[in-house]
Motif scaffolding. Sequence first.
Motif, PDB file in Angstrom:
ATOM      1  N   ASP A  60      10.717   3.970  88.666  1.00  0.00           N
ATOM      2  CA  ASP A  60      10.124   2.758  88.754  1.00  0.00           C
ATOM      3  C   ASP A  60       8.605   2.930  89.237  1.00  0.00           C
ATOM      4  O   ASP A  60       8.202   3.565  89.999  1.00  0.00           O
ATOM      5  CB  ASP A  60      10.800   1.604  89.860  1.00  0.00           C
ATOM      6  N   LYS A 102       5.706  -3.472  88.557  1.00  0.00           N
ATOM      7  CA  LYS A 102       6.337  -4.516  89.097  1.00  0.00           C
ATOM      8  C   LYS A 102       5.251  -5.534  89.437  1.00  0.00           C
ATOM      9  O   LYS A 102       5.414  -6.905  89.462  1.00  0.00           O
ATOM     10  CB  LYS A 102       7.081  -4.293  90.194  1.00  0.00           C
ATOM     11  N   SER A 143       4.843  -9.345  87.884  1.00  0.00           N
ATOM     12  CA  SER A 143       4.940 -10.658  89.022  1.00  0.00           C
ATOM     13  C   SER A 143       3.779 -11.560  88.827  1.00  0.00           C
ATOM     14  O   SER A 143       3.701 -12.553  88.908  1.00  0.00           O
ATOM     15  CB  SER A 143       4.862 -10.078  90.338  1.00  0.00           C
ATOM     16  N   LEU A 160      11.853 -12.261  87.281  1.00  0.00           N
ATOM     17  CA  LEU A 160      11.907 -10.917  86.921  1.00  0.00           C
ATOM     18  C   LEU A 160      13.127 -10.307  87.427  1.00  0.00           C
ATOM     19  O   LEU A 160      13.612 -10.719  88.596  1.00  0.00           O
ATOM     20  CB  LEU A 160      10.686 -10.240  87.575  1.00  0.00           C
ATOM     21  N   ALA A 175      13.399  -4.921  87.209  1.00  0.00           N
ATOM     22  CA  ALA A 175      12.133  -5.277  86.479  1.00  0.00           C
ATOM     23  C   ALA A 175      12.301  -4.609  84.886  1.00  0.00           C
ATOM     24  O   ALA A 175      11.398  -4.407  84.200  1.00  0.00           O
ATOM     25  CB  ALA A 175      10.933  -4.315  86.801  1.00  0.00           C
TER      26      ALA A 175
END
Length: 74
Positions: free
Chosen positions: A6, A11, A15, A32, A36
Amino acid sequence: MSEGEDDPLDKDILSTLLEILCCPRCEGDLSLTSDASGLDCVQCRLRYPVEDGIPIMLVERALPLIGNLAEKGE
């Protein structure tokens, strides 16, 4: 960063994008997924995939949400 890890930046960007993106089908709000990997529209019960940090906002690429927002199927 190796594949499958990740990226926290992704992310953060996703967002921020959630503030301006809406479902292309119903213009509803998106959320979300916890990993993600997608953006969910509760109203249409569709999940739009996120590939390489880029949301694919095409209705024909969306997957149906099954059960309680498909969170168990992530």
